[in-house]
Design an enzyme around this catalytic site. Structure first.
Site, short mmCIF file in Angstrom:
data_model
loop_
_atom_site.label_atom_id
_atom_site.label_comp_id
_atom_site.label_asym_id
_atom_site.label_seq_id
_atom_site.Cartn_x
_atom_site.Cartn_y
_atom_site.Cartn_z
N HIS A 22 0.86 -1.18 0.00
CA HIS A 22 0.00 0.00 0.00
C HIS A 22 0.90 1.24 0.00
CE1 HIS A 22 -2.85 2.98 1.64
NE2 HIS A 22 -3.83 2.15 1.30
N ASP A 62 2.91 -4.57 8.34
CA ASP A 62 1.66 -3.82 8.20
C ASP A 62 0.51 -4.82 8.26
OD1 ASP A 62 -0.60 -2.53 7.31
OD2 ASP A 62 0.28 -1.74 5.48
N GLN A 89 -4.59 -5.25 6.76
CA GLN A 89 -5.49 -6.13 6.02
C GLN A 89 -5.55 -7.55 6.59
OE1 GLN A 89 -7.60 -5.26 3.63
NE2 GLN A 89 -6.91 -3.14 3.67
N LYS A 133 -10.75 -1.42 10.39
CA LYS A 133 -10.82 -2.67 9.62
C LYS A 133 -11.34 -3.82 10.49
CE LYS A 133 -7.99 -0.78 6.36
NZ LYS A 133 -8.29 -0.49 4.97
N CYS A 135 -4.67 2.28 -3.85
CA CYS A 135 -3.44 2.80 -3.23
C CYS A 135 -2.31 1.77 -3.34
CB CYS A 135 -3.68 3.17 -1.77
SG CYS A 135 -4.76 4.60 -1.56
#
Length: 404
Positions: A121, A198, A201, A224, A362
């Site tokens: 991202h 990260d 997700q 999220k 993104c």
């Protein structure tokens, strides 16, 4: 076991209509919907205990502080951090990444190397590019194959004694690929590099154990995870958080201030300047409780069923091509239909109540790799149904007829 009717009853927005049609919300990779219990926690905070935290001796301040710190303890337990003060509450994943990227400015030298992956991202690309501009460090990129999997042999070749930092996502937001982060972390540590993962997700679909992973930093966003926007976490090992300087100055992050010198507060307050999103932090804890009550094993199993069903169903549409066919992936399908622009598809099916994401998500380097302008992305959560996938299929067939 997922009781889908009971779960859907928890989410008031799922009863809404869009353009006169029942809402079919398939944009969960952008943000999840919120159960009533999370919404209620925000209302309750502002209705009954609204007060600033950590500073006040009056009752409301103490109640609010206790509720906020209880949320931190829930997050510590959920991610299995060793210490509660290794959980820094931030404004979200992007904020968390920037805290680390800015902090490493004083720790890198010209010629040091940083590794990211092709499938990042933008929020896990741009901060490291800015860091390289400030320090003279060099950015290296792990390539991927057409299926959307990282080329681990190439990663091995990129690693060296010059490697100081490795940063990549646990799951690709554009493709759904679950990356082999344990192998990546272990190999980075073997050359003395630190690792940031990260988890924006991944966390909606699985439950990371930061101690088992032995990761140096792990970041995620509440929105999220059925929580509110504007709040997230930065997990960092205590020794690394102590090495990094504060990201910003202000109230709360200080121990003592004079015009001659300021000393900083201990963890976690060193990185939590100013009044935080108190209601958001408390609601994050409520959202974590809600998802753990359902169970992440149950969530993963059900979402895998949705993914398998949707993949088989959508591939029945002639000309539909899926991007990201990794063997190990979460419930995300990115696709195009022939030469039809994804924006046009998204606009038409929106008229039928179907919410998907269109564009580059993104993740422009991924789109450049496939030589496409973007994709339609349908992303599924544990409150979605097989009937909604059927509705998506019917809407796509109709859109294709109109646009062909």
């Amino acid at each position: 076991m997922i009781d889908i009717d009971k779960i859907r009853a928890d989410f008031p927005i799922l009863k809404e209509k869009v353009n006169g049609k029942p809402l079919v919300y398939l944009d969960n990779a952008a943000t999840s919907q919120k159960p009533q219990v999370v919404i209620d926690s925000i209302v309750n905070y502002y209705t009954t205990i609204n007060s600033n935290i950590h500073r006040g001796v009056h009752t409301l301040s103490q109640v609010a502080t206790d509720a906020y710190e209880e949320a931190r303890l829930k997050l510590q337990q959920h991610f299995n951090a060793k210490k509660s003060y290794e959980i820094i509450l931030t404004a979200g994943t992007t904020h968390s990444i920037n805290i680390v990227a800015t902090g490493f400015t004083s720790l890198l030298n010209k010629g040091d190397e940083i590794i990211v992956s092709t499938m990042e991202h933008h929020s896990n690309i741009v901060p490291w590019q800015m860091l390289c501009e400030r320090t003279g460090a060099i950015l290296k990129v792990i390539p991927m194959n057409y299926e959307g999997e990282l080329l681990m042999d190439a990663y091995d070749e990129l690693l060296s004694e010059k490697t100081k930092l490795v940063f990549l996502n646990h799951v690709s937001n554009a493709l759904g690929t679950i990356n082999p982060i344990q192998e990546i972390i272990d190999k980075a540590h073997a050359v003395g590099a630190a690792v940031l993962i990260d988890g924006a997700q991944s966390c909606p679909h699985l439950k990371p154990d930061v101690q088992a992973l032995n990761v140096d930093f792990y970041v995620a966003s509440a929105h999220k995870l059925c929580g509110p926007t504007g709040v997230g976490i930065l997990y960092g090992k205590e020794e690394w958080l102590n090495k990094l300087p504060p990201y910003q100055g202000g109230g709360e992050m200080i121990k003592q201030v004079t015009f001659e010198k300021t000393t900083y507060a201990d963890l976690p307050h060193k990185f939590e300047a100013g009044t935080p999103n108190i209601a958001g932090g408390i609601a994050f804890g409520v959202a974590i409780d809600y998802m753990n009550e359902i169970g992440f094993d149950n969530i993963a199993a059900y979402e895998n069923e949705l993914l398998a069903y949707a993949t088989k169903k959508l591939l029945q549409i002639e000309g539909l091509k899926i991007y990201g066919t990794a063997k190990n992936k979460t419930s995300v399908i990115s696709f195009n239909i022939g030469d039809i622009h994804p924006f046009d598809i998204g606009s038409i099916i929106d008229k039928l109540g179907i919410a998907v994401r269109t564009g580059h998500h993104c993740a422009q380097p991924i789109m450049a790799f496939y030589n496409i302008p973007g994709t339609v992305r349908a992303s599924f959560s544990f409150y979605n149904t097989f009937e909604e996938i059927d509705a998506l299929y019917d809407a796509l067939v109709r859109a294709k007829m109109m646009l062909s």
